[in-house]
Write a protein that holds these residues in place. Structure first.
Motif, PDB file in Angstrom:
ATOM      1  N   ARG A  47       0.820  -1.209   0.000  1.00 46.57           N
ATOM      2  CA  ARG A  47       0.000   0.000   0.000  1.00 46.57           C
ATOM      3  C   ARG A  47       0.858   1.264   0.000  1.00 46.57           C
ATOM      4  O   ARG A  47       0.492   2.265  -0.626  1.00 46.57           O
ATOM      5  CB  ARG A  47      -0.956  -0.029   1.191  1.00 46.57           C
ATOM      6  N   VAL A  91      -4.234  -8.808  -1.219  1.00 49.58           N
ATOM      7  CA  VAL A  91      -4.904  -8.130  -0.101  1.00 49.58           C
ATOM      8  C   VAL A  91      -4.426  -6.687  -0.008  1.00 49.58           C
ATOM      9  O   VAL A  91      -5.202  -5.765   0.245  1.00 49.58           O
ATOM     10  CB  VAL A  91      -4.635  -8.873   1.229  1.00 49.58           C
ATOM     11  N   GLY A  94      -6.068  -4.886  -2.891  1.00 53.07           N
ATOM     12  CA  GLY A  94      -7.527  -4.945  -2.832  1.00 53.07           C
ATOM     13  C   GLY A  94      -8.021  -6.052  -3.738  1.00 53.07           C
ATOM     14  O   GLY A  94      -7.744  -6.053  -4.937  1.00 53.07           O
ATOM     15  N   ARG A  95      -8.734  -7.022  -3.157  1.00 49.77           N
ATOM     16  CA  ARG A  95      -9.151  -8.189  -3.929  1.00 49.77           C
ATOM     17  C   ARG A  95     -10.410  -7.939  -4.753  1.00 49.77           C
ATOM     18  O   ARG A  95     -10.722  -8.699  -5.662  1.00 49.77           O
ATOM     19  CB  ARG A  95      -9.379  -9.367  -2.984  1.00 49.77           C
ATOM     20  N   ASN A  96     -11.138  -6.883  -4.436  1.00 53.23           N
ATOM     21  CA  ASN A  96     -12.346  -6.545  -5.186  1.00 53.23           C
ATOM     22  C   ASN A  96     -12.515  -5.026  -5.180  1.00 53.23           C
ATOM     23  O   ASN A  96     -11.711  -4.302  -4.579  1.00 53.23           O
ATOM     24  CB  ASN A  96     -13.577  -7.244  -4.598  1.00 53.23           C
ATOM     25  N   GLU A  98     -14.588  -3.134  -3.696  1.00 53.26           N
ATOM     26  CA  GLU A  98     -14.835  -2.547  -2.381  1.00 53.26           C
ATOM     27  C   GLU A  98     -13.549  -2.404  -1.569  1.00 53.26           C
ATOM     28  O   GLU A  98     -13.414  -1.482  -0.758  1.00 53.26           O
ATOM     29  CB  GLU A  98     -15.839  -3.403  -1.592  1.00 53.26           C
ATOM     30  N   GLU A  99     -12.590  -3.305  -1.763  1.00 60.77           N
ATOM     31  CA  GLU A  99     -11.363  -3.303  -0.956  1.00 60.77           C
ATOM     32  C   GLU A  99     -10.217  -2.531  -1.610  1.00 60.77           C
ATOM     33  O   GLU A  99      -9.252  -2.178  -0.936  1.00 60.77           O
ATOM     34  CB  GLU A  99     -10.893  -4.745  -0.716  1.00 60.77           C
ATOM     35  N   GLU A 100     -10.266  -2.306  -2.913  1.00 57.59           N
ATOM     36  CA  GLU A 100      -9.118  -1.753  -3.639  1.00 57.59           C
ATOM     37  C   GLU A 100      -8.717  -0.374  -3.104  1.00 57.59           C
ATOM     38  O   GLU A 100      -9.563   0.421  -2.679  1.00 57.59           O
ATOM     39  CB  GLU A 100      -9.422  -1.664  -5.132  1.00 57.59           C
ATOM     40  N   HIS A 106      -8.136  -3.713  -8.178  1.00 53.89           N
ATOM     41  CA  HIS A 106      -8.525  -5.106  -7.945  1.00 53.89           C
ATOM     42  C   HIS A 106      -8.296  -5.952  -9.194  1.00 53.89           C
ATOM     43  O   HIS A 106      -8.114  -7.168  -9.121  1.00 53.89           O
ATOM     44  CB  HIS A 106      -9.992  -5.192  -7.501  1.00 53.89           C
ATOM     45  N   SER A 109      -4.937  -7.366  -8.961  1.00 50.31           N
ATOM     46  CA  SER A 109      -4.951  -8.514  -8.047  1.00 50.31           C
ATOM     47  C   SER A 109      -5.374  -9.787  -8.762  1.00 50.31           C
ATOM     48  O   SER A 109      -4.836 -10.869  -8.517  1.00 50.31           O
ATOM     49  CB  SER A 109      -5.892  -8.246  -6.868  1.00 50.31           C
TER      50      SER A 109
END
Length: 250
Positions: A47, A91, A94-96, A98-100, A106, A109
């Motif tokens: 990150r 991770v 961000g795996r999707n 919402e998480e990126e 994502h 990923s």
């Protein structure tokens, strides 16, 4: 079930010996592992790199050589190459959606499958593409590598080898003997065949003969640029690649 002698000794130490010497007994099954802390550190590093650099590239590699990769890192300073477990790096990115931690990250990923790594850099895209397309380095193939060439030796003297190596060459499988102090092959010999997997002995013979049959190569799979977004760079669109990966997983 009766207790084993080991259990009895452990209990005796915990109840009698340890209290007498004011010792604290800690079960090894209850000790904290460093795995979680290491994974968290990797996520944090990823990150930080996303924030620091303007672009990210996913690349695959073949015939990895640590000494050659060290030279590549030097060439690309102050950019950063990032190797690690794909899931952990995913991770961090961000795996999707919402998480990126950045728009479309994502998708990077999802490209982290198999033997691959990341390049974080501020270099222009054209420069990155040109370097990766032109870089390759020949090296000696190692045990377990699949060779793309057949190597055969003809009967006769092998003058490049000193006489002291003859016993060792025989141990590696070469049909040799000493003739007037010269290492000599007593019959034609096939060191390796195209498409075959090398044994440790074959790899060592090829190294002694000077045959470099492995190519250290880095190939771009995808890229991401701040303010621009994600792009596949291996000639496949996202839908085709995801379908191929799903079939491989099955």
């Amino acid at each position: 079930m009766p207790k084993s002698k080991r259990d009895k000794k452990s209990e005796y130490f915990r109840l009698i010996v340890a209290p007498f010497f004011n010792l604290i007994v800690v079960s090894l099954t209850k000790t904290d592992k460093k795995g979680l802390a290491l994974k968290q550190k990797i996520v944090e590093d990823v990150r930080n790199c996303v924030e620091k650099y303007s672009s990210i590239y996913v690349f695959t590699f073949s015939n990895m050589r640590n000494e050659l990769m060290k030279d590549v890192r030097e060439q690309w300073k102050p950019s950063r190459f990032f190797f690690g477990k794909n899931k952990v790096i995913g991770v961090g990115l961000g795996r999707n959606k919402e998480e990126e931690v950045g728009d479309d990250l994502h998708k990077i990923s999802k490209c982290l499958k198999g033997q691959c790594a990341l390049l974080f850099t501020d270099s222009p895209k054209d420069e990155v593409l040109e370097w990766f397309s032109s870089y390759s380095c020949e090296d000696f193939a190692r045990s377990g590598c699949t060779v793309g060439k057949t190597i055969q030796l003809s009967e006769g003297p092998l003058k490049k080898f000193p006489h002291s190596m003859e016993p060792y060459l025989r141990q590696l499988g070469l049909p040799t003997k000493l003739e007037k102090g010269v290492v000599t092959l007593i019959k034609d010999y096939e060191v390796c065949k195209k498409g075959a997997v090398l044994s440790p002995e074959q790899a060592k013979i090829l190294e002694y003969l000077g045959h470099r049959l492995a190519t250290f190569k880095l190939d771009l799979r995808a890229g991401w640029v701040k303010g621009v977004g994600f792009e596949r760079l291996d000639g496949q669109n996202e839908e085709e690649k995801e379908q191929t990966d799903d079939e491989m997983d099955e």
